[in-house]
Design an enzyme around this catalytic site. Structure first.
Site, PDB file in Angstrom:
ATOM      1  N   CYS A  23       0.832  -1.197   0.000  1.00  0.00           N
ATOM      2  CA  CYS A  23       0.000   0.000   0.000  1.00  0.00           C
ATOM      3  C   CYS A  23       0.872   1.256   0.000  1.00  0.00           C
ATOM      4  O   CYS A  23       2.088   1.190   0.113  1.00  0.00           O
ATOM      5  CB  CYS A  23      -0.906  -0.004   1.220  1.00  0.00           C
ATOM      6  SG  CYS A  23      -1.987  -1.456   1.309  1.00  0.00           S
ATOM      7  N   GLY A  50      -1.353   0.824  -4.691  1.00  0.00           N
ATOM      8  CA  GLY A  50      -2.630   0.243  -4.297  1.00  0.00           C
ATOM      9  C   GLY A  50      -3.763   0.878  -5.056  1.00  0.00           C
ATOM     10  O   GLY A  50      -3.885   2.099  -5.080  1.00  0.00           O
ATOM     11  N   ASN A 124       1.249   0.484   5.559  1.00  0.00           N
ATOM     12  CA  ASN A 124       1.849  -0.138   4.380  1.00  0.00           C
ATOM     13  C   ASN A 124       2.713  -1.289   4.848  1.00  0.00           C
ATOM     14  O   ASN A 124       3.613  -1.106   5.671  1.00  0.00           O
ATOM     15  CB  ASN A 124       2.708   0.894   3.627  1.00  0.00           C
ATOM     16  CG  ASN A 124       3.556   0.250   2.541  1.00  0.00           C
ATOM     17  OD1 ASN A 124       3.199  -0.784   1.997  1.00  0.00           O
ATOM     18  ND2 ASN A 124       4.681   0.878   2.225  1.00  0.00           N
ATOM     19  N   GLY A 125       2.448  -2.477   4.328  1.00  0.00           N
ATOM     20  CA  GLY A 125       3.235  -3.647   4.718  1.00  0.00           C
ATOM     21  C   GLY A 125       2.340  -4.807   5.070  1.00  0.00           C
ATOM     22  O   GLY A 125       1.174  -4.878   4.664  1.00  0.00           O
ATOM     23  N   TYR A 271      10.906  -3.140  -9.246  1.00  0.00           N
ATOM     24  CA  TYR A 271       9.591  -2.937  -9.858  1.00  0.00           C
ATOM     25  C   TYR A 271       8.626  -2.085  -9.041  1.00  0.00           C
ATOM     26  O   TYR A 271       7.944  -1.217  -9.589  1.00  0.00           O
ATOM     27  CB  TYR A 271       8.959  -4.309 -10.117  1.00  0.00           C
ATOM     28  CG  TYR A 271       7.520  -4.273 -10.560  1.00  0.00           C
ATOM     29  CD1 TYR A 271       7.177  -3.840 -11.844  1.00  0.00           C
ATOM     30  CD2 TYR A 271       6.495  -4.683  -9.724  1.00  0.00           C
ATOM     31  CE1 TYR A 271       5.857  -3.810 -12.263  1.00  0.00           C
ATOM     32  CE2 TYR A 271       5.165  -4.661 -10.131  1.00  0.00           C
ATOM     33  CZ  TYR A 271       4.852  -4.224 -11.406  1.00  0.00           C
ATOM     34  OH  TYR A 271       3.554  -4.192 -11.813  1.00  0.00           O
TER      35      TYR A 271
END
Length: 491
Positions: A23, A50, A124-125, A271
């Site tokens: 995210c 996200g 995030n994670g 990426y």
């Protein structure tokens, strides 16, 4: 996979689910600014992390307002929604679900009560010890609350939000500093109460998190430096692994809740993050170009043109052309207006596969020996369709070059790879993959070459999805995912 920065190659085949992102989080404390609009643009820059839902919470010092919904940032918010989100503190989130269903109830920021008000949290994670954290919920908030969360399809973010509401301490800061050492896995947190913005990063620093300053004197935290750029904030520094920040009228205050043991995700360099982002002082565009140069050294081939699979393969393709001396060219045109769609293609269109999103430039391709560069292969459906399309357009030879090693292991830290049984790098050797894709040759960059391109020390990177070496203990209930052994890779 739909990407906010235009990199759509892993969504070319609707049936080919590629590596789904972690995210994106954004937080701002800026009394002189329209924080909801700055947060909107910050999330816009993080959209690639996200695409399922987006949300913003703001505070005016008295109360917290939150607006969130399913969809892209530009679909969720309009002028009216942003105008209603008043205040001088904001937390924003763009979500891809790695735990919990993709439903409105799981959109972030999540809200929870505290001893003196409310907390709004974006994460995030991915956490690896949610079972233990649920036990903490039971111990601290009661069995009824824990049962409710277990039965309600709980997310790791909602567990953290609940635990931040424990009333044992007099402040959110004290509660957070006590809680965070109990939390395992990858986490970058941006959260707020009525008068303070908070940020925290796990001791391994798996996911990126940066601190910036806006010209009016306010402060910003964000998943990537590109989000600072879009709101006109200057980069100050990275939030350190194991660091906890409080940002309010008194400025920025830093404390450490754990010793730093850096293990940044190498796939961010390959990426995940935008090419215009910097991590640990390294331009990701430069890292990806160098991965292409390294590919040319490791897997040379005689050819007439180097071309990318648009667009995430472009930097490495540029590097391969530079390293090999083979001219760079564009062999495929991407439909710029292809976005996320829930409409399944008809059987006729499905047979056309990637032609829905890519179309070949026949005059560039016909009769030529091509080197096609991509960032990764997951199931291989997209690459197989691209090779077939190029051959149909008259390519004499098609040589695939991949700027990451074969993906062979699941990620427990925020990237949603398919299961090991679905990863082509697990079920086939390199030669078998080449034959399956229909390419004349196939070359993956080595782990050593990839790491060298990042200019980071090997011991400071997480390479688990390529090597199976996990810096944080995987969840107990997920260890069955590690049982089957990978195919011996050979080039």
């Amino acid at each position: 996979m739909p990407r906010g920065d235009g990199r759509l190659n892993h969504d070319l085949d609707p049936q080919d689910k590629g590596p789904q992102d972690a995210c994106g989080v954004f937080g701002i404390y800026a009394p002189q600014e329209e924080v909801s609009k700055l947060t909107y643009f910050g999330l816009y820059a993080l959209q690639h992390r996200g695409q399922e839902s987006a949300g913003i919470a703001t505070s005016n010092g008295d109360k917290i307002l939150v607006y969130k919904d399913m969809g892209l940032v530009s679909q969720v918010f309009d002028e009216a929604a942003l105008g209603a989100l008043t205040g001088h503190i904001a937390v924003g989130h763009a979500r891809y679900s790695t735990t919990g269903a993709s439903v409105w109830a799981n959109a972030q920021p999540t809200l929870g009560p505290t001893k003196h008000g409310t907390v709004a949290l974006g994460h995030n994670g991915n956490l690896t010890n949610t079972h233990r954290l649920l036990e903490l919920v039971e111990e601290r908030l009661g069995a009824a609350r824990a049962k409710e969360m277990r039965e309600g399809g709980v997310t790791d973010t909602s567990i953290l939000t609940a635990l931040l509401g424990w009333d044992h301490y007099d402040s959110v800061t004290e509660t957070a500093l006590e809680l965070l050492p109990h939390v395992d896995g990858a986490f970058c947190l941006a959260f707020m109460d009525e008068d303070t913005l908070y940020a925290a990063r796990d001791p391994q620093g798996v996911r990126p998190l940066v601190l910036g300053k806006v010209p009016s004197g306010g402060w910003v935290v964000a998943s990537e430096t590109a989000a600072l750029d879009i709101v006109g904030a200057t980069f100050e520094r990275e939030v350190e692994p194991g660091e906890f920040l409080t940002i309010n009228a008194d400025g920025v205050h830093s404390q450490h809740f754990a010793k730093a043991e850096p293990k940044g995700c190498v796939f961010e360099y390959v990426y995940l993050a935008r090419p215009d982002t910097h991590i640990n002082g390294k331009s990701l565009q430069a890292a990806r170009v160098e991965m292409g140069r390294q590919l040319a050294r490791e897997h040379p081939v005689e050819a007439d043109m180097v071309m990318p699979t648009p667009e995430s393969g472009t930097p490495a393709a540029v590097g391969y052309a530079q390293g090999s001396g083979i001219p760079f060219g564009q062999g495929l045109v991407k439909n710029a207006y292809v976005g996320r769609t829930f409409i399944q293609p008809s059987q006729t269109l499905r047979k056309l596969g990637v032609r829905l999103k890519l179309n070949p430039l026949r005059e560039q391709i016909e009769g030529k020996r091509l080197v096609v560069v991509d960032d990764s292969i997951v199931r291989g459906n997209t690459q197989r369709a691209v090779v077939a399309m190029l051959r149909e357009s008259g390519a004499a030879e098609v040589h695939l070059r991949i700027s990451s090693p074969p993906i062979q292991w699941p990620c427990f830290y925020g990237i949603d790879f398919p299961t090991r049984e679905e990863l082509i790098g697990v079920t086939m050797s390199v030669e078998e993959i080449r034959e399956h894709l229909g390419a004349d040759s196939l070359g993956y960059i080595s782990v050593e070459g990839m790491i060298a391109a990042t200019e980071q020390a090997e011991e400071r990177l997480c390479t688990a999805c390529f090597t199976g070496e996990y810096p944080i203990e995987p969840p107990v209930d997920a260890k069955h995912l590690l049982l089957n052994q990978p195919v011996e890779a050979s080039s």
